[in-house]
Design an enzyme around this catalytic site. Structure first.
Site, PDB file in Angstrom:
ATOM      1  N   ASP A   1      -3.476  -2.170 -29.214  1.00 56.30           N
ATOM      2  CA  ASP A   1      -3.114  -0.801 -29.637  1.00 56.30           C
ATOM      3  C   ASP A   1      -4.267   0.147 -29.348  1.00 56.30           C
ATOM      4  O   ASP A   1      -4.085   1.257 -28.872  1.00 56.30           O
ATOM      5  CB  ASP A   1      -2.785  -0.794 -31.138  1.00 56.30           C
ATOM      6  CG  ASP A   1      -1.495  -1.581 -31.373  1.00 56.30           C
ATOM      7  OD1 ASP A   1      -1.214  -1.967 -32.516  1.00 56.30           O
ATOM      8  OD2 ASP A   1      -0.791  -1.826 -30.369  1.00 56.30           O
TER       9      ASP A   1
ATOM     10  N   ARG B   1       1.311  -8.775 -21.085  1.00 55.36           N
ATOM     11  CA  ARG B   1       0.664  -8.386 -22.342  1.00 55.36           C
ATOM     12  C   ARG B   1       1.565  -7.510 -23.198  1.00 55.36           C
ATOM     13  O   ARG B   1       1.344  -7.348 -24.394  1.00 55.36           O
ATOM     14  CB  ARG B   1      -0.641  -7.628 -22.058  1.00 55.36           C
ATOM     15  CG  ARG B   1      -1.707  -8.461 -21.365  1.00 55.36           C
ATOM     16  CD  ARG B   1      -2.907  -7.619 -21.025  1.00 55.36           C
ATOM     17  NE  ARG B   1      -3.594  -7.165 -22.236  1.00 55.36           N
ATOM     18  CZ  ARG B   1      -4.508  -7.889 -22.876  1.00 55.36           C
ATOM     19  NH1 ARG B   1      -4.844  -9.089 -22.439  1.00 55.36           N
ATOM     20  NH2 ARG B   1      -5.101  -7.424 -23.963  1.00 55.36           N
TER      21      ARG B   1
ATOM     22  N   GLU C   1       0.272  -8.264   8.377  1.00 58.10           N
ATOM     23  CA  GLU C   1       0.282  -6.793   8.321  1.00 58.10           C
ATOM     24  C   GLU C   1       1.424  -6.280   7.441  1.00 58.10           C
ATOM     25  O   GLU C   1       1.608  -5.075   7.327  1.00 58.10           O
ATOM     26  CB  GLU C   1       0.438  -6.224   9.730  1.00 58.10           C
ATOM     27  CG  GLU C   1      -0.630  -6.666  10.705  1.00 58.10           C
ATOM     28  CD  GLU C   1      -2.032  -6.421  10.166  1.00 58.10           C
ATOM     29  OE1 GLU C   1      -2.821  -7.386  10.098  1.00 58.10           O
ATOM     30  OE2 GLU C   1      -2.329  -5.265   9.796  1.00 58.10           O
TER      31      GLU C   1
ATOM     32  N   PRO D   1       0.817  -1.218   0.000  1.00 59.55           N
ATOM     33  CA  PRO D   1       0.000   0.000   0.000  1.00 59.55           C
ATOM     34  C   PRO D   1       0.849   1.265   0.000  1.00 59.55           C
ATOM     35  O   PRO D   1       0.402   2.332  -0.371  1.00 59.55           O
ATOM     36  CB  PRO D   1      -0.793  -0.107   1.298  1.00 59.55           C
ATOM     37  CG  PRO D   1      -0.703  -1.516   1.710  1.00 59.55           C
ATOM     38  CD  PRO D   1       0.564  -2.059   1.170  1.00 59.55           C
TER      39      PRO D   1
HETATM   40  C1  LIG Z   1      -4.204   1.617   0.911  1.00 58.68           C
HETATM   41  C2  LIG Z   1      -4.826   1.713   2.308  1.00 58.68           C
HETATM   42  C3  LIG Z   1      -6.315   1.347   2.211  1.00 58.68           C
HETATM   43  C4  LIG Z   1      -4.697   3.149   2.796  1.00 58.68           C
HETATM   44  C5  LIG Z   1      -4.133   0.731   3.241  1.00 58.68           C
HETATM   45  C6  LIG Z   1      -3.455   1.205   4.365  1.00 58.68           C
HETATM   46  C7  LIG Z   1      -2.831   0.288   5.203  1.00 58.68           C
HETATM   47  C8  LIG Z   1      -2.865  -1.091   4.924  1.00 58.68           C
HETATM   48  C9  LIG Z   1      -3.531  -1.543   3.798  1.00 58.68           C
HETATM   49  C10 LIG Z   1      -3.583  -3.000   3.473  1.00 58.68           C
HETATM   50  O1  LIG Z   1      -4.322  -3.397   2.608  1.00 58.68           O
HETATM   51  N1  LIG Z   1      -2.745  -3.833   4.154  1.00 58.68           N
HETATM   52  C11 LIG Z   1      -2.767  -5.257   3.916  1.00 58.68           C
HETATM   53  C12 LIG Z   1      -1.812  -5.644   2.780  1.00 58.68           C
HETATM   54  N2  LIG Z   1      -2.201  -4.889   1.606  1.00 58.68           N
HETATM   55  C13 LIG Z   1      -1.563  -4.978   0.394  1.00 58.68           C
HETATM   56  O2  LIG Z   1      -0.654  -5.727   0.178  1.00 58.68           O
HETATM   57  C14 LIG Z   1      -2.052  -4.030  -0.676  1.00 58.68           C
HETATM   58  C15 LIG Z   1      -3.213  -3.263  -0.476  1.00 58.68           C
HETATM   59  C16 LIG Z   1      -3.639  -2.383  -1.475  1.00 58.68           C
HETATM   60  C17 LIG Z   1      -2.969  -2.224  -2.684  1.00 58.68           C
HETATM   61  C18 LIG Z   1      -1.809  -3.002  -2.872  1.00 58.68           C
HETATM   62  N3  LIG Z   1      -0.963  -3.061  -3.949  1.00 58.68           N
HETATM   63  O3  LIG Z   1      -0.009  -3.951  -3.647  1.00 58.68           O
HETATM   64  C19 LIG Z   1      -0.193  -4.476  -2.428  1.00 58.68           C
HETATM   65  C20 LIG Z   1      -1.346  -3.891  -1.892  1.00 58.68           C
HETATM   66  C21 LIG Z   1      -0.362  -5.390   3.163  1.00 58.68           C
HETATM   67  C22 LIG Z   1       0.131  -6.648   3.814  1.00 58.68           C
HETATM   68  C23 LIG Z   1      -0.798  -7.760   3.391  1.00 58.68           C
HETATM   69  C24 LIG Z   1      -1.886  -7.145   2.565  1.00 58.68           C
HETATM   70  C25 LIG Z   1      -4.172  -0.635   2.947  1.00 58.68           C
END
Ligand SMILES: CC(C)(C)c1cccc(C(=O)NCC2(NC(=O)c3cccc4nocc34)CCCC2)c1
Length: 250
Positions: A173, A158, A120, A93
């Site tokens: 395209d 892709r 987390e 995130p």
């Molecule tokens: C964005 C916001 C809502 C403010 C927020 C704040 C704090 C935590 C989380 C959250 O989702 N934490 C959980 C995890 N999330 C992701 O991995 C993840 C989530 C979203 C887009 C992603 N793009 O890549 C990986 C992504 C991280 C560890 C395990 C899953 C989300």
């Protein structure tokens, strides 16, 4: 393109390795996907892969030792398989927002090792020591980084030559000029008394091209004006968008 994946749930990736364009690309060896599961590096009887956060609080983090062992093994293999040092990406995130420009960057660069978080997240020192770039697919709370990793891999695959058949790449395209899609229609000619725009049945391919371009420009202007910012429009495109806006205002 070679892509290594570090994930506690490698079987989730069957969604892209066994189906569709990406499945065929893997089958045709246009992309090579290899997996490392931190659980395979757990030395204890319970094969522990999570650990408690310093400072207390709810939730767990990915255990450092098993995660790092998996990342290092994937990095080694990347170098052995491609002769290049990989770029290690952590889907998080906190990452840079992924868009088509970012996908193009990643697809045209070195082989990738993609790390998917669970619980987390991961220890900040692992981010500092082992991760080259953090990328995010958007702002929503997810259960893990596997779906984001599959989004990245699908989008990058892709762009790899030979992945899309000739027909698809023509379609690509049209997607790729950065405008939203025009409305699409197929059989039957009428659904609940709703008909297909006459121009599409006319056989007048010049008029059809202009109609589709006008609709793409108009819908982008209406729904995603940000995609038009900083974009040069041709004389014809400016003309068609002006017509759309005038008709929209009526
Ligand atoms: C964005 C916001 C809502 C403010 C927020 C704040 C704090 C935590 C989380 C959250 O989702 N934490 C959980 C995890 N999330 C992701 O991995 C993840 C989530 C979203 C887009 C992603 N793009 O890549 C990986 C992504 C991280 C560890 C395990 C899953 C989300």
């Amino acid at each position: 393109m070679w892509i290594g994946v570090v994930s506690l749930f490698p079987e989730m990736f069957e969604a892209i390795t066994r189906h569709g364009v990406t499945g065929r690309a893997v089958e045709k060896r246009r992309i090579a996907l290899e997996f490392w599961n931190p659980r395979d590096y757990a030395a204890d009887r319970h094969r522990t892969v999570d650990d408690r956060p310093y400072g207390g609080g709810p939730g767990m983090l990915m255990k450092v030792e098993t995660l790092r062992a998996a990342i290092h093994a994937a990095r080694e293999r990347a170098e052995q398989a491609t002769g290049q040092r990989p770029k290690v990406i952590y889907l998080s995130p906190q990452g840079r927002r992924l868009d088509q420009a970012g996908v193009k960057e990643l697809a045209s660069g070195p082989p990738l090792v993609v790390v998917a978080g669970r619980y987390e997240g991961i220890d900040e020192r692992v981010v500092e020591a082992d991760i080259d770039e953090e990328w995010s697919i958007g702002d929503y709370v997810l259960s893990g980084g596997e779906l984001p990793a599959m989004v990245l891999i699908d989008a990058a695959a892709r762009l790899i030559p030979g992945v899309l058949g000739h027909q698809d790449s023509a379609v690509e395209d049209s997607f790729n000029d950065g405008l939203l899609d025009c409305p699409h229609y197929t059989r039957p000619e009428e659904i609940d008394e709703r008909c297909v725009p006459e121009v599409l049945l006319s056989g007048n391919h010049g008029a059809i091209r202009r109609w589709r371009l006008k609709q793409s420009l108009g819908r982008t202007w209406l729904r995603r004006p940000d995609l038009l910012e900083g974009r040069m429009l041709s004389k014809e495109q400016r003309q068609l968008l002006a017509e759309f806006i005038e008709e929209h205002a009526l």
